[in-house]
Write a protein that holds these residues in place. Structure first.
Motif, PDB file in Angstrom:
ATOM      1  N   GLU A   1      -9.366   5.757   0.183  1.00 52.30           N
ATOM      2  CA  GLU A   1     -10.391   4.716   0.238  1.00 52.30           C
ATOM      3  C   GLU A   1      -9.788   3.326   0.057  1.00 52.30           C
ATOM      4  O   GLU A   1     -10.254   2.360   0.648  1.00 52.30           O
ATOM      5  N   MET A   2      -8.740   3.227  -0.756  1.00 52.28           N
ATOM      6  CA  MET A   2      -8.091   1.930  -0.986  1.00 52.28           C
ATOM      7  C   MET A   2      -7.080   1.605   0.109  1.00 52.28           C
ATOM      8  O   MET A   2      -6.659   0.457   0.247  1.00 52.28           O
ATOM      9  N   SER A   3      -6.703   2.624   0.894  1.00 50.97           N
ATOM     10  CA  SER A   3      -5.658   2.452   1.907  1.00 50.97           C
ATOM     11  C   SER A   3      -6.210   2.357   3.322  1.00 50.97           C
ATOM     12  O   SER A   3      -5.440   2.296   4.277  1.00 50.97           O
ATOM     13  N   ALA A   4      -7.510   2.347   3.463  1.00 54.97           N
ATOM     14  CA  ALA A   4      -8.116   2.342   4.794  1.00 54.97           C
ATOM     15  C   ALA A   4      -8.070   0.948   5.407  1.00 54.97           C
ATOM     16  O   ALA A   4      -8.038  -0.061   4.699  1.00 54.97           O
ATOM     17  N   TYR A   5      -8.066   0.889   6.745  1.00 53.65           N
ATOM     18  CA  TYR A   5      -8.372  -0.369   7.409  1.00 53.65           C
ATOM     19  C   TYR A   5      -9.839  -0.690   7.127  1.00 53.65           C
ATOM     20  O   TYR A   5     -10.679   0.212   7.010  1.00 53.65           O
ATOM     21  N   SER A   6     -10.157  -1.966   7.031  1.00 51.60           N
ATOM     22  CA  SER A   6     -11.442  -2.378   6.464  1.00 51.60           C
ATOM     23  C   SER A   6     -12.659  -2.048   7.318  1.00 51.60           C
ATOM     24  O   SER A   6     -13.790  -2.106   6.829  1.00 51.60           O
ATOM     25  N   ASP A   7     -12.471  -1.712   8.580  1.00 51.00           N
ATOM     26  CA  ASP A   7     -13.607  -1.325   9.418  1.00 51.00           C
ATOM     27  C   ASP A   7     -13.420   0.073  10.004  1.00 51.00           C
ATOM     28  O   ASP A   7     -14.011   0.417  11.025  1.00 51.00           O
ATOM     29  N   PHE A   8     -12.607   0.891   9.314  1.00 45.73           N
ATOM     30  CA  PHE A   8     -12.333   2.239   9.813  1.00 45.73           C
ATOM     31  C   PHE A   8     -12.012   3.170   8.649  1.00 45.73           C
ATOM     32  O   PHE A   8     -10.847   3.448   8.351  1.00 45.73           O
ATOM     33  N   PRO A   9     -13.042   3.666   7.931  1.00 42.59           N
ATOM     34  CA  PRO A   9     -12.807   4.573   6.790  1.00 42.59           C
ATOM     35  C   PRO A   9     -12.114   5.856   7.233  1.00 42.59           C
ATOM     36  O   PRO A   9     -12.249   6.297   8.383  1.00 42.59           O
ATOM     37  N   TYR A  10     -11.388   6.455   6.309  1.00 40.15           N
ATOM     38  CA  TYR A  10     -10.798   7.767   6.553  1.00 40.15           C
ATOM     39  C   TYR A  10     -11.909   8.802   6.748  1.00 40.15           C
ATOM     40  O   TYR A  10     -12.983   8.674   6.148  1.00 40.15           O
ATOM     41  N   PRO A  11     -11.673   9.826   7.553  1.00 43.78           N
ATOM     42  CA  PRO A  11     -12.629  10.941   7.620  1.00 43.78           C
ATOM     43  C   PRO A  11     -12.836  11.527   6.227  1.00 43.78           C
ATOM     44  O   PRO A  11     -11.895  11.615   5.428  1.00 43.78           O
ATOM     45  N   GLU A  12     -14.062  11.930   5.924  1.00 44.98           N
ATOM     46  CA  GLU A  12     -14.387  12.361   4.563  1.00 44.98           C
ATOM     47  C   GLU A  12     -13.657  13.631   4.144  1.00 44.98           C
ATOM     48  O   GLU A  12     -13.460  13.872   2.950  1.00 44.98           O
ATOM     49  N   ASP A  13     -13.216  14.448   5.109  1.00 46.66           N
ATOM     50  CA  ASP A  13     -12.550  15.692   4.745  1.00 46.66           C
ATOM     51  C   ASP A  13     -11.040  15.510   4.515  1.00 46.66           C
ATOM     52  O   ASP A  13     -10.360  16.455   4.127  1.00 46.66           O
ATOM     53  N   PHE A  14     -10.510  14.309   4.747  1.00 50.32           N
ATOM     54  CA  PHE A  14      -9.093  14.062   4.471  1.00 50.32           C
ATOM     55  C   PHE A  14      -8.881  14.069   2.957  1.00 50.32           C
ATOM     56  O   PHE A  14      -9.746  13.618   2.199  1.00 50.32           O
ATOM     57  N   PRO A  15      -7.728  14.568   2.476  1.00 46.96           N
ATOM     58  CA  PRO A  15      -7.469  14.568   1.034  1.00 46.96           C
ATOM     59  C   PRO A  15      -7.420  13.152   0.482  1.00 46.96           C
ATOM     60  O   PRO A  15      -7.213  12.188   1.213  1.00 46.96           O
ATOM     61  N   VAL A  16      -7.599  13.038  -0.826  1.00 41.15           N
ATOM     62  CA  VAL A  16      -7.680  11.719  -1.457  1.00 41.15           C
ATOM     63  C   VAL A  16      -6.340  10.995  -1.376  1.00 41.15           C
ATOM     64  O   VAL A  16      -6.278   9.799  -1.096  1.00 41.15           O
ATOM     65  N   PHE A  17      -5.244  11.694  -1.646  1.00 37.05           N
ATOM     66  CA  PHE A  17      -3.905  11.158  -1.422  1.00 37.05           C
ATOM     67  C   PHE A  17      -3.295  11.906  -0.249  1.00 37.05           C
ATOM     68  O   PHE A  17      -3.383  13.130  -0.182  1.00 37.05           O
ATOM     69  N   LEU A  18      -2.657  11.159   0.656  1.00 38.71           N
ATOM     70  CA  LEU A  18      -2.336  11.706   1.965  1.00 38.71           C
ATOM     71  C   LEU A  18      -0.898  12.182   2.095  1.00 38.71           C
ATOM     72  O   LEU A  18       0.036  11.386   1.907  1.00 38.71           O
ATOM     73  N   PRO A  19      -0.666  13.459   2.431  1.00 40.98           N
ATOM     74  CA  PRO A  19       0.655  13.851   2.909  1.00 40.98           C
ATOM     75  C   PRO A  19       0.978  13.040   4.161  1.00 40.98           C
ATOM     76  O   PRO A  19       0.070  12.619   4.896  1.00 40.98           O
ATOM     77  N   ASN A  20       2.259  12.810   4.410  1.00 40.63           N
ATOM     78  CA  ASN A  20       2.630  11.888   5.487  1.00 40.63           C
ATOM     79  C   ASN A  20       2.035  12.265   6.837  1.00 40.63           C
ATOM     80  O   ASN A  20       1.654  11.401   7.628  1.00 40.63           O
ATOM     81  N   ALA A  21       1.898  13.559   7.110  1.00 39.35           N
ATOM     82  CA  ALA A  21       1.360  13.990   8.411  1.00 39.35           C
ATOM     83  C   ALA A  21      -0.114  13.614   8.547  1.00 39.35           C
ATOM     84  O   ALA A  21      -0.573  13.235   9.638  1.00 39.35           O
ATOM     85  N   ARG A  22      -0.884  13.690   7.437  1.00 38.76           N
ATOM     86  CA  ARG A  22      -2.306  13.339   7.502  1.00 38.76           C
ATOM     87  C   ARG A  22      -2.487  11.829   7.638  1.00 38.76           C
ATOM     88  O   ARG A  22      -3.415  11.365   8.315  1.00 38.76           O
ATOM     89  N   LEU A  23      -1.616  11.059   6.988  1.00 37.35           N
ATOM     90  CA  LEU A  23      -1.708   9.622   7.132  1.00 37.35           C
ATOM     91  C   LEU A  23      -1.402   9.213   8.570  1.00 37.35           C
ATOM     92  O   LEU A  23      -2.057   8.331   9.135  1.00 37.35           O
ATOM     93  N   LEU A  24      -0.416   9.885   9.166  1.00 34.07           N
ATOM     94  CA  LEU A  24      -0.105   9.619  10.576  1.00 34.07           C
ATOM     95  C   LEU A  24      -1.281   9.996  11.472  1.00 34.07           C
ATOM     96  O   LEU A  24      -1.579   9.302  12.447  1.00 34.07           O
ATOM     97  N   ASP A  25      -1.971  11.088  11.131  1.00 37.95           N
ATOM     98  CA  ASP A  25      -3.177  11.462  11.887  1.00 37.95           C
ATOM     99  C   ASP A  25      -4.206  10.334  11.851  1.00 37.95           C
ATOM    100  O   ASP A  25      -4.846  10.029  12.864  1.00 37.95           O
ATOM    101  N   TYR A  26      -4.374   9.728  10.672  1.00 34.71           N
ATOM    102  CA  TYR A  26      -5.323   8.613  10.541  1.00 34.71           C
ATOM    103  C   TYR A  26      -4.920   7.444  11.423  1.00 34.71           C
ATOM    104  O   TYR A  26      -5.764   6.836  12.104  1.00 34.71           O
ATOM    105  N   LEU A  27      -3.623   7.107  11.438  1.00 32.49           N
ATOM    106  CA  LEU A  27      -3.157   6.009  12.274  1.00 32.49           C
ATOM    107  C   LEU A  27      -3.404   6.300  13.755  1.00 32.49           C
ATOM    108  O   LEU A  27      -3.768   5.398  14.527  1.00 32.49           O
ATOM    109  N   ARG A  28      -3.249   7.544  14.133  1.00 30.58           N
ATOM    110  CA  ARG A  28      -3.513   7.920  15.532  1.00 30.58           C
ATOM    111  C   ARG A  28      -5.003   7.815  15.853  1.00 30.58           C
ATOM    112  O   ARG A  28      -5.380   7.393  16.961  1.00 30.58           O
TER     113      ARG A  28
END
Length: 530
Positions: free
Chosen positions: A63-90
């Motif tokens: 929630e603190m690491s999101a772009y301000s107009d694009f929240p993370y999907p709610e099912d993503f873990p609270v702290f992100l393994p690198n692969a999930r964070l890359l998924d968010y960027l994609r």
């Protein structure tokens, strides 16, 4: 207006998007074949780009690491393994159609002022792809290449290293813990990478030692009442207290808070000159691993010998097989002339960590070159929002002399507060910095104004975490979903963790706990109980 963006990581992606938001024409040059920057893991080390180890997890919550107009999907873990964070960027790149503006496999070779720069502010940009160089003219430049590509390995600071017969390498080369199987391991340096590597090594190694001259505060991702550390720490209320209480009281509160979980002195971790603000270590395992003997903390290295190390103020030699130097990174801009951005002792004189102060035209900006105790994503995004409005002429920079004076004053203040270490000059307070840049573009939320219009939202903003959506409530780039994103932020935090709900369950709002804590602290100060 044509803008060249260097790099397609966290900073580069938001730079492209902010250009598009302002009607500019971005072209992003990415030397690798994909987006993600430091968060794209590869088994092999690529020259000129960051290198992750396989187990890296984000130190800041989604929630603190999101772009301000694009929240993370709610099912993503609270702290992100690198692969999930890359998924968010994609997902971000796809949602805003950013990839079509990126030229992959293209290296920026040279950026130079055009002869008429003083009047046009334009740049000649030379790039190379498939062995062929191309020159283009751009109206502005956004440098988003990060600072985790050039390892700092000052071997001259370690007497006897040339005699050492074992293996040694920089943390950038580390990928998996298998290399430590059955070995006696020394980790030099106590940053986040060093502690992560030591913890991993201790599961397979015969012995693991961390040596540190300065020590470090150690925090857990799991903070008060089990909530993410940054959602408790980075609130407007907490920031107000930290920055307005008398300095001795602020230091006392900090010392009390960081020692609540365990006494750092008892674990050999107490920082030298603990009144200074140091970047803490975010690690959930270190204290228990010290307690169970898996990891030992020692002073700094005095000397290396053939198969051992001698520590300062420590009588015995310690046999070692492998050394991991976690000694940080240098940064440079080899494609820029030194007259444009001069880097000296890991410091570049940049106004608000973004603009070189000596350019005749403010058409070059550095994005993401800043250290804060908080997520880099909203910081880089806020910088990019400001920069693109400067490029477009909608915001103005102060006079050169004013900028230079502010840069010098800020450097002096940082030396006093953060210490004399050369790598501390890029540090800034996370929330005050975001508010400062947001105020430049008219996007800083007014809690007082909201208190009359929308009391529920105002109280959530003040007592709750300063999630990035706050900076989309008004001003340029206003996002209709910002209010709802703020009011549902704890739902997205609890969604991936609260997977079993007992029949008689109840949950206390974290903001309520913050308010109660504030009132208790206020009572203690008023009645002299502190």
């Amino acid at each position: 207006m044509r803008v060249a963006v260097v790099g397609a990581g966290i900073s580069g992606l938001t730079a492209i998007k902010c250009c598009l938001d302002e009607g500019l024409e971005p072209t992003c040059f990415e030397q690798s074949q994909d987006i993600g920057g430091v968060w794209r893991y590869t088994e092999h080390i690529e020259a000129g780009r960051p290198s992750l180890y396989a187990s890296v997890i984000s130190n800041t919550s989604k929630e603190m690491s999101a772009y301000s107009d694009f929240p993370y999907p709610e099912d993503f873990p609270v702290f992100l393994p690198n692969a999930r964070l890359l998924d968010y960027l994609r997902l971000y790149a796809k949602h805003f159609s950013l990839r079509e503006h990126i030229k992959f496999g293209t290296t920026v070779v040279r950026i130079r002022k055009r002869p008429d720069f003083a009047t046009t502010g334009q740049w000649d940009v030379v790039t190379e792809a498939d062995g062929k160089q191309t020159s283009q003219v751009f109206d502005a430049i956004m440098v988003c290449c990060g600072n985790f590509s050039e390892p700092s390995l000052p071997l001259h600071c370690f007497p006897g290293i040339e005699r050492f017969q074992g293996q040694y390498f920089h943390s950038r080369q580390y990928k998996h813990p298998d290399v430590f199987q059955g070995k006696r391991v020394l980790v030099v340096g106590m940053g986040n990478s060093g502690v992560d590597i030591a913890v991993e090594a201790s599961r397979v190694a015969a012995k693991v030692t961390i040596c540190t001259n300065r020590g470090a505060w150690t925090l857990s991702r799991v903070f008060d009442h089990g909530y993410p550390w940054d959602m408790v720490h980075n609130t407007r209320l907490m920031s107000l207290m930290r920055n307005n209480l008398p300095r001795p009281l602020s230091w006392a509160l900090m010392n009390y808070k960081v020692n609540q979980r365990f006494n750092h002195e008892n674990y050999g971790l107490q920082p030298e000159r603990s009144h200074l603000v140091r970047e803490p270590i975010l690690n959930d395992d270190l204290p228990s691993y010290i307690l169970t003997g898996r990891i030992t903390i020692k002073p700094g290295v005095k000397e290396f010998k053939d198969n051992s190390v001698v520590f300062h103020n420590y009588p015995e030699e310690e046999p070692i097989d492998i050394i991991v130097f976690c000694t940080g990174y240098n940064f440079s801009f080899p494609f820029l002339e030194e007259a444009v951005v001069k880097v000296e002792n890991k410091h570049a004189s940049l106004y608000q960590y973004v603009f070189p102060t000596q350019l005749e035209k403010p058409t070059l900006a550095i994005i993401g070159l800043i250290k804060t105790l908080g997520a880099i994503t909203p910081v880089a995004e806020m910088q990019a929002r400001w920069v693109t409005r400067i490029f477009k002429g909608l915001c103005q920079l102060p006079h050169q002399s004013v900028m230079e004076k502010e840069v010098n004053e800020k450097k002096k203040n940082q030396m006093r507060r953060f210490g004399l270490s050369f790598d501390e000059v890029l540090k800034a307070e996370w929330l005050p910095y975001l508010d400062t840049i947001a105020s430049f573009i008219g996007a800083k939320p007014s809690v007082l104004e909201l208190l009359f219009k929308d009391p529920r939202l105002a109280l959530t903003i003040f007592f709750g975490p300063c999630t990035p959506y706050q900076y989309r409530l008004g001003g340029p780039g206003r996002w209709e979903g910002a209010r709802q994103a703020i009011l549902t932020q704890w739902d997205r935090v609890l969604k991936p963790t609260k997977t079993r709900v007992p029949a008689s369950s109840s949950s206390i709002c974290p903001s309520f706990l913050t308010v109660v804590g504030f009132l208790l602290l206020l009572a203690a100060l008023v009645f002299g109980f502190w």
